[in-house]
Write a protein that holds these residues in place. Structure first.
Motif, short mmCIF file in Angstrom:
data_model
loop_
_atom_site.label_atom_id
_atom_site.label_comp_id
_atom_site.label_asym_id
_atom_site.label_seq_id
_atom_site.Cartn_x
_atom_site.Cartn_y
_atom_site.Cartn_z
N LEU A 128 4.10 18.63 -6.45
CA LEU A 128 5.03 17.51 -6.33
C LEU A 128 5.68 17.31 -7.69
O LEU A 128 5.01 17.09 -8.69
CB LEU A 128 4.29 16.24 -5.91
N VAL A 129 7.01 17.40 -7.73
CA VAL A 129 7.78 17.23 -8.96
C VAL A 129 8.45 15.87 -8.91
O VAL A 129 9.22 15.58 -7.97
CB VAL A 129 8.82 18.35 -9.12
N PHE A 173 12.80 17.11 -0.23
CA PHE A 173 13.11 15.92 -1.01
C PHE A 173 12.33 14.72 -0.50
O PHE A 173 12.12 14.53 0.70
CB PHE A 173 14.62 15.65 -0.90
N VAL A 174 11.88 13.89 -1.46
CA VAL A 174 11.29 12.59 -1.17
C VAL A 174 12.09 11.56 -1.94
O VAL A 174 12.30 11.70 -3.15
CB VAL A 174 9.81 12.53 -1.58
N LEU A 185 4.89 7.51 -5.03
CA LEU A 185 4.06 8.64 -5.41
C LEU A 185 2.79 8.68 -4.57
O LEU A 185 2.41 9.74 -4.02
CB LEU A 185 3.72 8.52 -6.90
N THR A 186 2.10 7.54 -4.45
CA THR A 186 0.85 7.52 -3.70
C THR A 186 1.09 7.74 -2.21
O THR A 186 0.26 8.38 -1.54
CB THR A 186 0.10 6.20 -3.93
N ALA A 187 2.20 7.25 -1.69
CA ALA A 187 2.52 7.49 -0.28
C ALA A 187 2.66 8.98 -0.01
O ALA A 187 2.18 9.49 1.01
CB ALA A 187 3.80 6.76 0.10
N GLU A 188 3.31 9.69 -0.93
CA GLU A 188 3.48 11.13 -0.75
C GLU A 188 2.16 11.87 -0.94
O GLU A 188 1.86 12.82 -0.21
CB GLU A 188 4.53 11.66 -1.74
N PHE A 211 9.05 9.03 -15.91
CA PHE A 211 8.61 8.67 -14.56
C PHE A 211 7.26 7.97 -14.70
O PHE A 211 6.20 8.56 -14.57
CB PHE A 211 8.50 9.89 -13.66
N THR A 212 7.33 6.68 -15.00
CA THR A 212 6.13 5.94 -15.39
C THR A 212 5.25 5.55 -14.21
O THR A 212 4.17 4.99 -14.41
CB THR A 212 6.53 4.69 -16.17
N GLY A 213 5.69 5.85 -12.99
CA GLY A 213 4.85 5.60 -11.84
C GLY A 213 3.58 6.41 -11.82
O GLY A 213 2.65 6.12 -11.04
#
Length: 436
Positions: free
Chosen positions: A5-6, A51-52, A99-102, A117-119
């Motif tokens: 996951l990028v 894509f997400v 992020l966590t959903a993916e 990408f501070t998530g």
């Protein structure tokens, strides 16, 4: 075959290298998905990358340069504080949810996230198993160090000086409120306080892949072992525009000066492009190639020696360029150095003062110290670079170092060795020393 996951902050200069990396991983047979803003969906689709989409409230917007009457350092601090809050802190919760959903939807072997990408910060602090996380340095190395001034000041290090106390002052005084805000965000997500200064979060990652060469960074005796210099990623993106007919008409002896404000801070072309056109108008020995990055701001009358385009692929343009004038976008500067092109940098927002300072430190160009240089200053800088062999020699030296790198091979080898991480232990409330 692995699954990656990028994740990229939805800013063109951040998405471009991360998408380039995603495309290479896909070419190697891996399954890859890109998580970023919706505006980049078509670009990803053109390269076959699933894509997400990030929610709209996780978007970043360009920060204007406020308080132009203030002294440079105070103005830079106010810009930096606004950018930290809007582009670094505000998106954390939304990015983390996406992020966590993916990660709950599918299993991944690793997450590769750009350093803005501070998530990923809550993911690194959560007390549960996770995939390996690699932070990707799409801006100059921002980790605090006893050997360098705090990131954002744009100060070149002085030999023998210890910056530990200055770093502590910035963390505990100037940005104390922002550090507290980070801890509040983490608390709302059920996590403890961050163990590091907020810009030091990549220390938590399994690797920090810095997309440059050691020669373009300041020497640091306390550099973490997790930092890997990959070299700049090559510009493999699809050509978005072709050179106009005038390109082939330029005499081989013509000096070519390229000017750009990139694809982010380009709504006001009076910052750099218009002053450059004015500075070099009437110079029969120079052709000015200005790329507007798709800006729709009118430029008015165009000098006879100037050529305007939205985009020109760097692979076509830079081999012909003698000097590049830029507001300091990290990716564009890396591509210029790949071709041994000396630079003149005029930038004041985001990471641009740090890019400019590194150009001056390496000797590969000139830092004009402002985002709005006067035409006279630009003309003098161009003449100085063209008339002094040391600038081109320094740029050529960096180009030679870059030519020896194989960034995709380096990244691929590290990914092959990574394993999912077990649940981490609780993070203590107190932060580590900046001089570690």
């Amino acid at each position: 075959m692995a699954r990656y996951l990028v994740a990229a902050s939805p800013i063109p200069g951040h998405v471009t290298p991360m998408l380039t990396l995603a495309a290479d991983l896909r070419r190697r047979g891996h399954q890859v998905r890109l998580l970023t803003g919706a505006r980049f969906r078509e670009t990803a689709a053109a390269q076959g990358i699933p894509f997400v989409t990030l929610d709209a409230h996780t978007m970043a917007t360009p920060t204007d340069v406020p308080h132009r009457h203030l002294p440079g350092l105070l103005r830079r601090w106010r810009i930096g504080r606004a950018e930290l809050r809007e582009g670094f802190l505000a998106p954390i919760a939304g990015q983390f949810r996406a992020l966590t959903a993916e990660l709950n939807r599918a299993e991944y072997d690793a997450v590769l996230a750009d350093v803005m990408f501070t998530g990923v910060i809550p993911l690194l602090l959560a007390e549960k198993p996770r995939p390996a996380v690699l932070a990707c340095g799409v801006v100059p190395l921002m980790l605090s160090s006893a050997d360098t001034a705090p990131f954002g000041m744009g100060w070149r290090p002085r030999l023998g000086r210890d910056y530990t106390r200055l770093n502590r002052f910035v963390e505990h005084v100037l940005f104390r409120g922002d550090q507290r805000r980070l801890d509040e965000i983490l608390a709302r997500l059920g996590l403890g306080a961050a163990p590091h200064y907020l810009l030091d979060w990549p220390r938590l990652a399994d690797r920090l892949l810095q997309f440059t060469i050691p020669g373009f960074e300041y020497p640091r005796r306390d550099l973490p072992d997790s930092v890997v210099f990959t070299g700049p990623l090559p510009d493999r993106g699809p050509a978005r525009a072709q050179s106009s007919h005038w390109w082939s008409d330029l005499p081989a002896t013509t000096t070519v000066v390229h000017v750009t404000q990139g694809t982010w801070n380009n709504t006001d072309l009076d910052q750099l492009i218009r002053p450059t056109l004015t500075a070099l108008s009437g110079r029969d020995d120079i052709a000015v190639v200005a790329c507007t990055g798709g800006s729709r701001t009118p430029l008015g009358a165009i000098p006879a020696n100037a050529y305007i385009s939205d985009f020109i692929p760097y692979g076509d343009l830079l081999p012909r360029v003698d000097v590049m004038i830029t507001n300091g976008g990290y990716g564009g500067v890396q591509q210029a150095l790949r071709h041994g092109v000396p630079l003149i940098v005029a930038g004041e927002s985001a990471d641009k003062p740090e890019v400019a300072a590194r150009i001056a430190y390496t000797g590969a160009g000139i830092d004009l110290g402002t985002a709005r240089p006067r035409p006279g200053a630009i003309a003098a800088a161009v003449d100085r670079v063209l008339g002094t062999a040391d600038y081109r020699s320094a740029a050529a030296g960096l180009a030679q170092e870059i030519a020896k790198t194989a960034p995709f091979e380096v990244i691929s080898s590290f990914l092959a060795d990574l394993e999912p991480k077990p649940a981490r232990t609780a993070v203590p409330a107190s932060r580590n020393e900046l001089s570690r």
